[in-house]
Scaffold this motif. Sequence first.
Motif, PDB file in Angstrom:
ATOM      1  N   GLN A 578       0.838  -1.207   0.000  1.00 18.08           N
ATOM      2  CA  GLN A 578       0.000   0.000   0.000  1.00 18.08           C
ATOM      3  C   GLN A 578       0.869   1.251   0.000  1.00 18.08           C
ATOM      4  O   GLN A 578       0.592   2.220  -0.717  1.00 18.08           O
ATOM      5  CB  GLN A 578      -0.904   0.013   1.239  1.00 18.08           C
ATOM      6  N   GLN A 579       1.940   1.205   0.823  1.00 15.84           N
ATOM      7  CA  GLN A 579       2.835   2.357   0.892  1.00 15.84           C
ATOM      8  C   GLN A 579       3.557   2.589  -0.431  1.00 15.84           C
ATOM      9  O   GLN A 579       3.812   3.741  -0.811  1.00 15.84           O
ATOM     10  CB  GLN A 579       3.852   2.163   2.020  1.00 15.84           C
ATOM     11  N   LYS A 580       3.889   1.500  -1.126  1.00 21.09           N
ATOM     12  CA  LYS A 580       4.526   1.635  -2.443  1.00 21.09           C
ATOM     13  C   LYS A 580       3.639   2.436  -3.391  1.00 21.09           C
ATOM     14  O   LYS A 580       4.102   3.337  -4.098  1.00 21.09           O
ATOM     15  CB  LYS A 580       4.770   0.240  -3.045  1.00 21.09           C
ATOM     16  N   GLU A 581       2.354   2.085  -3.418  1.00 21.29           N
ATOM     17  CA  GLU A 581       1.411   2.792  -4.281  1.00 21.29           C
ATOM     18  C   GLU A 581       1.255   4.245  -3.853  1.00 21.29           C
ATOM     19  O   GLU A 581       1.187   5.156  -4.679  1.00 21.29           O
ATOM     20  CB  GLU A 581       0.048   2.093  -4.242  1.00 21.29           C
ATOM     21  N   LEU A 582       1.219   4.451  -2.537  1.00 25.22           N
ATOM     22  CA  LEU A 582       1.074   5.806  -2.003  1.00 25.22           C
ATOM     23  C   LEU A 582       2.275   6.670  -2.361  1.00 25.22           C
ATOM     24  O   LEU A 582       2.142   7.847  -2.719  1.00 25.22           O
ATOM     25  CB  LEU A 582       0.894   5.747  -0.480  1.00 25.22           C
ATOM     26  N   ILE A 583       3.465   6.070  -2.303  1.00 25.40           N
ATOM     27  CA  ILE A 583       4.685   6.808  -2.618  1.00 25.40           C
ATOM     28  C   ILE A 583       4.735   7.180  -4.095  1.00 25.40           C
ATOM     29  O   ILE A 583       5.207   8.261  -4.467  1.00 25.40           O
ATOM     30  CB  ILE A 583       5.924   5.999  -2.199  1.00 25.40           C
ATOM     31  N   LYS A 584       4.234   6.294  -4.950  1.00 26.09           N
ATOM     32  CA  LYS A 584       4.150   6.629  -6.385  1.00 26.09           C
ATOM     33  C   LYS A 584       3.304   7.881  -6.577  1.00 26.09           C
ATOM     34  O   LYS A 584       3.659   8.788  -7.345  1.00 26.09           O
ATOM     35  CB  LYS A 584       3.519   5.467  -7.162  1.00 26.09           C
ATOM     36  N   GLN A 585       2.168   7.933  -5.877  1.00 26.41           N
ATOM     37  CA  GLN A 585       1.292   9.105  -5.968  1.00 26.41           C
ATOM     38  C   GLN A 585       1.988  10.340  -5.396  1.00 26.41           C
ATOM     39  O   GLN A 585       1.921  11.428  -5.970  1.00 26.41           O
ATOM     40  CB  GLN A 585      -0.004   8.848  -5.216  1.00 26.41           C
ATOM     41  N   LEU A 586       2.663  10.147  -4.259  1.00 24.64           N
ATOM     42  CA  LEU A 586       3.348  11.267  -3.617  1.00 24.64           C
ATOM     43  C   LEU A 586       4.433  11.846  -4.514  1.00 24.64           C
ATOM     44  O   LEU A 586       4.612  13.069  -4.580  1.00 24.64           O
ATOM     45  CB  LEU A 586       3.958  10.822  -2.284  1.00 24.64           C
ATOM     46  N   ASP A 587       5.178  10.986  -5.190  1.00 21.20           N
ATOM     47  CA  ASP A 587       6.226  11.461  -6.104  1.00 21.20           C
ATOM     48  C   ASP A 587       5.637  12.388  -7.160  1.00 21.20           C
ATOM     49  O   ASP A 587       6.186  13.450  -7.460  1.00 21.20           O
ATOM     50  CB  ASP A 587       6.926  10.273  -6.778  1.00 21.20           C
ATOM     51  N   ALA A 588       4.497  11.974  -7.723  1.00 18.37           N
ATOM     52  CA  ALA A 588       3.840  12.792  -8.757  1.00 18.37           C
ATOM     53  C   ALA A 588       3.307  14.096  -8.158  1.00 18.37           C
ATOM     54  O   ALA A 588       3.415  15.167  -8.773  1.00 18.37           O
ATOM     55  CB  ALA A 588       2.706  12.001  -9.400  1.00 18.37           C
ATOM     56  N   ILE A 589       2.750  14.007  -6.946  1.00 13.78           N
ATOM     57  CA  ILE A 589       2.183  15.195  -6.301  1.00 13.78           C
ATOM     58  C   ILE A 589       3.272  16.195  -5.942  1.00 13.78           C
ATOM     59  O   ILE A 589       3.096  17.406  -6.098  1.00 13.78           O
ATOM     60  CB  ILE A 589       1.373  14.798  -5.047  1.00 13.78           C
ATOM     61  N   VAL A 590       4.406  15.702  -5.441  1.00 16.54           N
ATOM     62  CA  VAL A 590       5.522  16.585  -5.078  1.00 16.54           C
ATOM     63  C   VAL A 590       6.008  17.358  -6.302  1.00 16.54           C
ATOM     64  O   VAL A 590       6.293  18.560  -6.225  1.00 16.54           O
ATOM     65  CB  VAL A 590       6.673  15.775  -4.446  1.00 16.54           C
ATOM     66  N   ILE A 591       6.115  16.666  -7.433  1.00 13.22           N
ATOM     67  CA  ILE A 591       6.532  17.336  -8.678  1.00 13.22           C
ATOM     68  C   ILE A 591       5.518  18.416  -9.055  1.00 13.22           C
ATOM     69  O   ILE A 591       5.879  19.551  -9.383  1.00 13.22           O
ATOM     70  CB  ILE A 591       6.686  16.306  -9.819  1.00 13.22           C
ATOM     71  N   ALA A 592       4.221  18.051  -8.989  1.00 15.78           N
ATOM     72  CA  ALA A 592       3.167  19.014  -9.326  1.00 15.78           C
ATOM     73  C   ALA A 592       3.144  20.173  -8.337  1.00 15.78           C
ATOM     74  O   ALA A 592       2.956  21.340  -8.720  1.00 15.78           O
ATOM     75  CB  ALA A 592       1.811  18.310  -9.343  1.00 15.78           C
ATOM     76  N   PHE A 593       3.349  19.871  -7.055  1.00 16.30           N
ATOM     77  CA  PHE A 593       3.355  20.896  -6.012  1.00 16.30           C
ATOM     78  C   PHE A 593       4.510  21.868  -6.222  1.00 16.30           C
ATOM     79  O   PHE A 593       4.337  23.089  -6.124  1.00 16.30           O
ATOM     80  CB  PHE A 593       3.458  20.228  -4.637  1.00 16.30           C
ATOM     81  N   THR A 594       5.695  21.337  -6.511  1.00 18.83           N
ATOM     82  CA  THR A 594       6.865  22.184  -6.755  1.00 18.83           C
ATOM     83  C   THR A 594       6.625  23.082  -7.957  1.00 18.83           C
ATOM     84  O   THR A 594       6.959  24.277  -7.942  1.00 18.83           O
ATOM     85  CB  THR A 594       8.117  21.320  -6.998  1.00 18.83           C
TER      86      THR A 594
END
Length: 632
Positions: A578-594
């Motif tokens: 579950q955390q693996k999937e969450l981290i994939k989403q977080l990576d994309a969100i961090v890029i979008a947030f930046t």
Amino acid sequence: MNKFLLLTILLLTTFFSSFSQIREVEESAKYAPKHATTSVAALADYLTANENTDRQKALNIYTWIVHNIELDIKAYTEKKVHYETAEYVLKKRKGISHDFANLFLKLCESANIETHLITGHIFTDNKSITTNFYKANHSWNSVYLDGEWHLVDVTWGCGVISKQQTKSSFFKKKSNFYRPQFISKVDYSYFCTSPKLFIETHLPSNPVWQLLEYEVTVQDFIAGRFPFANTVVRNSAKLDEYILLEDAESFYIDAKNAISYNKKNFSTMGVASLKMAESMLDKKDSTISKEELHDILSKYYEEATNSAYSYLRFIDLYSSIEIDALKLWVRHYLQQPIDKRQKFIDRNWINKDEIKEKNEQITSAYNYYQELKHKLGQKKYPELKKPRREVDYDEFYIGVQQARLVGIDSAISVSFEHHKTLEVEKDTINAKLEHASRDLRNLSSRQIKFLGRLEYLLKANVSLNILEHQAHQVMHVESNIKILSQQVKALEKLRTENHTVLSKQTSVLKRLYKDKQELLKGLYIKSKCNEAYKEEYDKITVSTKSIFHKQLDEKYHQYEKLKEHVSTLEIVNENLTQQKELIKQLDAIVIAFTDLKTKEIEKDAQEAKNMCDNIIQVSLEKANSIKKNKTL
């Protein structure tokens, strides 16, 4: 009286002052009839007509604004620099901080209350990376009541901004971050706030409006350093000057003081110079000749142009510094904890083949236990029987063997105590290991919650301060997971070492028991069947049986623990997946947030450039017109 007690008294004083203000508010001040809101003058008259003190009049004006005007979210989000008139804000019932402050100013002026509009700095969402204050980003007021100046922020008194999730998917539409929404939440603590508290969140461009004996510098404000023993100054010669000045003049002096206070603060100087030029044209002072007026106007237009150029020169530099600081912040507070979690998952995540192999180990452990159980069930323990023929009593032999028996008893005693110590050590290690493993599993599960919270806050586009706090939570949990993982590994190593030593010691003890039984057998025969030796022999047999059965129980315990371990692994593995999937989403969100934050900084810079370009264009056109026509 210590510092903490003084601070407590100050906070309590502010609270009770705010509470008493709420009690002073008249219900009629919250809601004015429609005919009273057709103009600023009509509303001011309605709110102040029946009041005897300026303080109550100002409080009524504050009350009406915070109950009836809301923050213009679109203008706030798009960071529009266009300011509306007080009449327009009264009609539309919404605006940004300058509109709020200007409406309060005009209502107070209409009620003959001396008021000033203050521009300055508050920390925005980028507080954690802000190191340069080169333009004002907020407006509030000072108001002259009962012979003293007080500070008022109607914008902060009207409500708060909240972020809500949109129905659109994060990755499908442009509106991938939660939509900001204004929530009305009236707060009277921003009416006549103590300057000591106000300075912690509001830094005026002109330091005279700090209303403090010791001036707080820009660097101290950014670092959050405020002198505790700082006397409030509500009257001074400088403040008295403002009472006699017109709007354009006071704004011009504010801009001049702002540059003296902060060399980067060019943002208002150009506007102030143009306002002064317009004021000079409006006055049409007959005592000033046309030539003198030409020179004065040329000076103001030149000053406006130079200020705009100076401001323009710094915009790209400071925006690039802020963008670089943002990227460093993102790397440290967002990417680093996410990367650490990813590495932990990569180290601990196991595939289906490994799970299958571990299940085979469970089967093997159970089969070994069953085999050992069968062997112990079949095992025959020798018994001490009387000899078939009578043996002569051998005193010498008995003496020698008795001496050997004492030595073996001594060795058994030492071995037994060592074995007992190892058993206690084993129980302690197992208890610690179980506790550490349970905490590790719980923390790993909780990390899903913290990562999910970080994802939500990123989508909500909250301030970097809040994100920093949540990132600290993630890193703190990750640090504890690392410590617990090291503890578990160390305890597992100790358990393995203990098991090895304990197995060897058990073998030594069994061998000593066997040797002792051989001695007892000889002594029993040579002593003509002394029953004392037989009793001792039988005790050794019971102790040996106990050791074998304890080993059998230990094997079963190991089998059960292995089963529990594999079951836990499957749960943990599901958790890590579950955390693996969450981290994939977080990576994309961090890029979008930046990218979002970078664009906000770039947009601010571009708007500042546009403002400078406009000031330069207007100033040059006016100056050229004067040179060409030589007439006004």
